[in-house]
Design a protein around this motif. Structure first.
Motif, PDB file in Angstrom:
ATOM      1  N   GLY A 248       0.775  -1.239   0.000  1.00 13.67           N
ATOM      2  CA  GLY A 248       0.000   0.000   0.000  1.00 13.67           C
ATOM      3  C   GLY A 248       0.794   1.268   0.000  1.00 13.67           C
ATOM      4  N   ALA A 249       2.063   1.201   0.413  1.00 11.01           N
ATOM      5  CA  ALA A 249       2.904   2.392   0.514  1.00 11.01           C
ATOM      6  C   ALA A 249       4.283   2.078  -0.054  1.00 11.01           C
ATOM      7  CB  ALA A 249       3.002   2.845   1.975  1.00 11.01           C
ATOM      8  N   GLY A 250       5.224   2.997   0.149  1.00  7.81           N
ATOM      9  CA  GLY A 250       6.605   2.761  -0.249  1.00  7.81           C
ATOM     10  C   GLY A 250       6.796   2.504  -1.729  1.00  7.81           C
ATOM     11  N   ILE A 251       7.808   1.701  -2.021  1.00 12.84           N
ATOM     12  CA  ILE A 251       8.166   1.373  -3.402  1.00 12.84           C
ATOM     13  C   ILE A 251       6.958   0.875  -4.191  1.00 12.84           C
ATOM     14  CG2 ILE A 251       9.393  -0.331  -4.806  1.00 12.84           C
ATOM     15  CD1 ILE A 251      11.328   1.735  -3.993  1.00 12.84           C
ATOM     16  N   GLN A 252       6.169   0.007  -3.553  1.00 11.69           N
ATOM     17  CA  GLN A 252       5.039  -0.591  -4.268  1.00 11.69           C
ATOM     18  C   GLN A 252       4.006   0.460  -4.668  1.00 11.69           C
ATOM     19  OE1 GLN A 252       6.645  -1.837  -1.720  1.00 11.69           O
ATOM     20  NE2 GLN A 252       6.997  -4.011  -2.047  1.00 11.69           N
ATOM     21  N   ALA A 253       3.676   1.368  -3.752  1.00 11.52           N
ATOM     22  CA  ALA A 253       2.726   2.429  -4.083  1.00 11.52           C
ATOM     23  C   ALA A 253       3.283   3.346  -5.159  1.00 11.52           C
ATOM     24  CB  ALA A 253       2.384   3.244  -2.833  1.00 11.52           C
ATOM     25  N   ASP A 254       4.568   3.647  -5.079  1.00 12.61           N
ATOM     26  CA  ASP A 254       5.187   4.534  -6.064  1.00 12.61           C
ATOM     27  C   ASP A 254       5.133   3.934  -7.460  1.00 12.61           C
ATOM     28  OD1 ASP A 254       5.795   6.218  -3.953  1.00 12.61           O
ATOM     29  OD2 ASP A 254       7.891   5.595  -3.815  1.00 12.61           O
ATOM     30  N   LEU A 255       5.487   2.650  -7.576  1.00  6.67           N
ATOM     31  CA  LEU A 255       5.490   2.015  -8.895  1.00  6.67           C
ATOM     32  C   LEU A 255       4.078   1.898  -9.456  1.00  6.67           C
ATOM     33  CD1 LEU A 255       8.190  -0.775  -8.382  1.00  6.67           C
ATOM     34  CD2 LEU A 255       8.440   1.421  -9.574  1.00  6.67           C
ATOM     35  N   LYS A 256       3.096   1.627  -8.591  1.00  6.11           N
ATOM     36  CA  LYS A 256       1.707   1.593  -9.057  1.00  6.11           C
ATOM     37  C   LYS A 256       1.281   2.965  -9.576  1.00  6.11           C
ATOM     38  CE  LYS A 256       0.324  -2.039  -5.810  1.00  6.11           C
ATOM     39  NZ  LYS A 256      -0.424  -2.357  -4.573  1.00  6.11           N
ATOM     40  N   THR A 257       1.666   4.004  -8.851  1.00  6.09           N
ATOM     41  CA  THR A 257       1.309   5.366  -9.267  1.00  6.09           C
ATOM     42  C   THR A 257       1.964   5.724 -10.589  1.00  6.09           C
ATOM     43  OG1 THR A 257       1.060   6.026  -6.953  1.00  6.09           O
ATOM     44  CG2 THR A 257       1.346   7.787  -8.575  1.00  6.09           C
ATOM     45  N   PHE A 258       3.246   5.426 -10.717  1.00  7.74           N
ATOM     46  CA  PHE A 258       3.933   5.694 -11.980  1.00  7.74           C
ATOM     47  C   PHE A 258       3.197   5.010 -13.131  1.00  7.74           C
ATOM     48  CE2 PHE A 258       8.377   6.006  -9.776  1.00  7.74           C
ATOM     49  CZ  PHE A 258       8.051   7.255  -9.275  1.00  7.74           C
ATOM     50  N   ALA A 259       2.872   3.726 -12.949  1.00 15.16           N
ATOM     51  CA  ALA A 259       2.207   2.977 -14.019  1.00 15.16           C
ATOM     52  C   ALA A 259       0.835   3.563 -14.330  1.00 15.16           C
ATOM     53  CB  ALA A 259       2.072   1.516 -13.615  1.00 15.16           C
ATOM     54  N   ALA A 260       0.084   3.932 -13.299  1.00 17.98           N
ATOM     55  CA  ALA A 260      -1.250   4.487 -13.503  1.00 17.98           C
ATOM     56  C   ALA A 260      -1.212   5.792 -14.275  1.00 17.98           C
ATOM     57  CB  ALA A 260      -1.938   4.707 -12.158  1.00 17.98           C
ATOM     58  N   LEU A 261      -0.103   6.526 -14.153  1.00 15.20           N
ATOM     59  CA  LEU A 261       0.021   7.821 -14.808  1.00 15.20           C
ATOM     60  C   LEU A 261       0.885   7.770 -16.070  1.00 15.20           C
ATOM     61  CD1 LEU A 261       0.303  10.069 -11.625  1.00 15.20           C
ATOM     62  CD2 LEU A 261      -1.702   9.647 -13.064  1.00 15.20           C
ATOM     63  N   GLY A 262       1.116   6.572 -16.564  1.00 17.46           N
ATOM     64  CA  GLY A 262       1.783   6.434 -17.850  1.00 17.46           C
ATOM     65  C   GLY A 262       3.273   6.655 -17.830  1.00 17.46           C
ATOM     66  N   VAL A 263       3.914   6.301 -16.722  1.00 17.07           N
ATOM     67  CA  VAL A 263       5.355   6.489 -16.584  1.00 17.07           C
ATOM     68  C   VAL A 263       6.009   5.147 -16.270  1.00 17.07           C
ATOM     69  CG1 VAL A 263       7.164   7.583 -15.174  1.00 17.07           C
ATOM     70  CG2 VAL A 263       5.143   8.888 -15.853  1.00 17.07           C
ATOM     71  N   PHE A 264       7.144   4.873 -16.898  1.00 15.57           N
ATOM     72  CA  PHE A 264       7.890   3.648 -16.617  1.00 15.57           C
ATOM     73  C   PHE A 264       8.659   3.848 -15.320  1.00 15.57           C
ATOM     74  CE2 PHE A 264      11.588   0.881 -16.815  1.00 15.57           C
ATOM     75  CZ  PHE A 264      11.018  -0.336 -17.169  1.00 15.57           C
ATOM     76  N   GLY A 265       8.379   3.016 -14.326  1.00 14.39           N
ATOM     77  CA  GLY A 265       8.975   3.190 -13.011  1.00 14.39           C
ATOM     78  C   GLY A 265      10.201   2.333 -12.787  1.00 14.39           C
ATOM     79  N   THR A 266      11.215   2.917 -12.139  1.00 16.96           N
ATOM     80  CA  THR A 266      12.404   2.209 -11.694  1.00 16.96           C
ATOM     81  C   THR A 266      12.546   2.440 -10.199  1.00 16.96           C
ATOM     82  OG1 THR A 266      13.860   4.098 -12.143  1.00 16.96           O
ATOM     83  CG2 THR A 266      13.516   2.525 -13.938  1.00 16.96           C
ATOM     84  N   SER A 267      13.413   1.659  -9.532  1.00 24.23           N
ATOM     85  CA  SER A 267      13.461   1.761  -8.078  1.00 24.23           C
ATOM     86  C   SER A 267      14.844   1.501  -7.516  1.00 24.23           C
ATOM     87  CB  SER A 267      12.469   0.773  -7.452  1.00 24.23           C
ATOM     88  OG  SER A 267      12.838  -0.564  -7.749  1.00 24.23           O
ATOM     89  N   ALA A 268      15.085   2.098  -6.355  1.00 24.23           N
ATOM     90  CA  ALA A 268      16.241   1.802  -5.517  1.00 24.23           C
ATOM     91  C   ALA A 268      15.690   1.605  -4.109  1.00 24.23           C
ATOM     92  CB  ALA A 268      17.251   2.937  -5.549  1.00 24.23           C
ATOM     93  N   ILE A 269      15.766   0.391  -3.599  1.00 25.87           N
ATOM     94  CA  ILE A 269      15.172   0.065  -2.304  1.00 25.87           C
ATOM     95  C   ILE A 269      16.154   0.405  -1.185  1.00 25.87           C
ATOM     96  CG2 ILE A 269      14.245  -1.800  -0.872  1.00 25.87           C
ATOM     97  CD1 ILE A 269      13.310  -3.161  -3.426  1.00 25.87           C
ATOM     98  N   THR A 270      15.685   1.180  -0.211  1.00 26.11           N
ATOM     99  CA  THR A 270      16.524   1.608   0.909  1.00 26.11           C
ATOM    100  C   THR A 270      16.323   0.761   2.152  1.00 26.11           C
ATOM    101  OG1 THR A 270      14.837   3.172   1.663  1.00 26.11           O
ATOM    102  CG2 THR A 270      16.469   3.990   0.085  1.00 26.11           C
ATOM    103  N   ALA A 271      15.176   0.113   2.256  1.00 24.62           N
ATOM    104  CA  ALA A 271      14.876  -0.720   3.420  1.00 24.62           C
ATOM    105  C   ALA A 271      13.816  -1.746   3.059  1.00 24.62           C
ATOM    106  CB  ALA A 271      14.374   0.141   4.583  1.00 24.62           C
ATOM    107  N   LEU A 272      13.851  -2.875   3.727  1.00 23.09           N
ATOM    108  CA  LEU A 272      12.812  -3.891   3.602  1.00 23.09           C
ATOM    109  C   LEU A 272      11.967  -3.830   4.866  1.00 23.09           C
ATOM    110  CD1 LEU A 272      15.009  -6.895   2.393  1.00 23.09           C
ATOM    111  CD2 LEU A 272      13.750  -5.266   0.983  1.00 23.09           C
ATOM    112  N   THR A 273      10.657  -3.763   4.701  1.00 21.19           N
ATOM    113  CA  THR A 273       9.787  -3.780   5.863  1.00 21.19           C
ATOM    114  C   THR A 273       8.845  -4.969   5.789  1.00 21.19           C
ATOM    115  OG1 THR A 273       7.961  -2.458   4.949  1.00 21.19           O
ATOM    116  CG2 THR A 273       9.813  -1.253   5.924  1.00 21.19           C
ATOM    117  N   ALA A 274       8.556  -5.538   6.951  1.00 20.33           N
ATOM    118  CA  ALA A 274       7.512  -6.558   7.069  1.00 20.33           C
ATOM    119  C   ALA A 274       6.308  -5.846   7.657  1.00 20.33           C
ATOM    120  CB  ALA A 274       7.975  -7.690   7.986  1.00 20.33           C
TER     121      ALA A 274
END
Length: 284
Positions: free
Chosen positions: A25-51
């Motif tokens: 719902g948040a973080g990298i996953q939310a960002d990539l979903k937003t990029f895709a929804a708005l017609g942008v190819f998303g890339t990522s650099a993960i700074t932390a893993l959360t459970a």
């Protein structure tokens, strides 16, 4: 023209530098979903893993500094991006590494100063606050604090629109080009204050009564980043992102995810009935 094709035939690209949310719902996953929804190819650099899930952040693990830098460099050396954003940067050392790579690649940067998770868990170490203020904010084209974050960055209480304006002025003095103080934690209409160093602008939307607001800050800042990557002037990118996040919150209750603070609907703009009958070429 493809949904991901720019005016000159190029594919808009954006980079998110943030933590991973296993609940999506948040973080990298939310960002990539937003990029895709708005017609942008998303890339990522993960700074932390959360459970985490919609109820709580159970655990977090910081990615080694060299790996954070390597991810950013790998994206930029081959793919490149029109804009980037930051989310969860939990330590001074991570902030410093990210700031150095932002300077190196001259990234157009949107900073979401993530400090506390929706469930109340601390995501930014106390000792990292001054590093955020002095090292990363001066590199930002846009910074998007909510009211509690604005209070920390400005060093003063922020409870109404007048205080939001004063906080925006104080945060702007730290170096970002544009400041957006978000009013989601206040009452009444959802009013954000946009300040460019000279003029204030109020961005208003109807307040929606819903518990499903997980990832709103990530999604809003990602939307700004996406619109910048698509070529919109920065202030117009903020205005368009406000419309997008408002719609995502309005449609949040159409989703039924988890038992706590659920996510917003990142794909509310897609006008497709996935539950309807298949198209002729799909009915096989």
């Amino acid at each position: 023209m493809s949904a991901m094709q720019g005016a000159h035939g190029e594919t808009p690209r954006a980079l998110t530098i943030a933590g991973s949310d296993s609940g999506g719902g948040a973080g990298i996953q939310a960002d990539l979903k937003t990029f895709a929804a708005l017609g942008v190819f998303g890339t990522s650099a993960i700074t932390a893993l959360t459970a985490q899930n919609t109820l709580a952040v159970r655990s977090a693990f910081e990615v080694p500094l060299e790996m954070i830098a390597a991810q950013i460099d790998a994206v930029m050396e081959d793919i490149g991006v029109g804009a980037a954003k930051t989310g969860m940067l939990s330590s001074p050392e991570i902030i410093q590494v990210v700031a150095e790579r932002v300077r190196h690649w001259r990234l157009r940067l949107v900073v979401d100063p993530v400090m506390v998770a929706k469930g109340g868990e601390q995501l930014l170490q106390e000792r990292a606050i001054e590093t955020l203020r002095s090292t990363l904010l001066p590199l930002a084209e846009v910074v998007t604090p909510n009211l509690p974050e604005a209070e920390v960055l400005a060093g003063r209480p922020v409870q109404d629109v007048a205080a939001m304006r004063e906080a925006a002025r104080a945060i702007h003095a730290l170096g970002p080009r544009l400041v957006v103080v978000k009013g989601g934690h206040s009452t009444g209409p959802a009013v954000d204050i946009l300040f460019d160093g000279q003029e204030f602008r109020e961005l208003r939307a109807e307040r929606v009564s819903t518990k499903n607001t997980h990832g709103t800050g990530c999604t809003f800042s990602a939307a700004i980043t996406a619109f910048i990557a698509r070529g919109w002037p920065t202030e117009e990118a903020v205005v368009r992102a406000k419309r997008y996040i408002s719609g995502a919150i309005q449609q949040a209750d159409t989703l039924h995810i988890g038992h706590g603070h659920g996510p917003v609907d990142h794909f509310w703009l897609l006008d497709r009935d996935l539950e309807g009958p298949a198209a002729p070429d799909e009915a096989r």
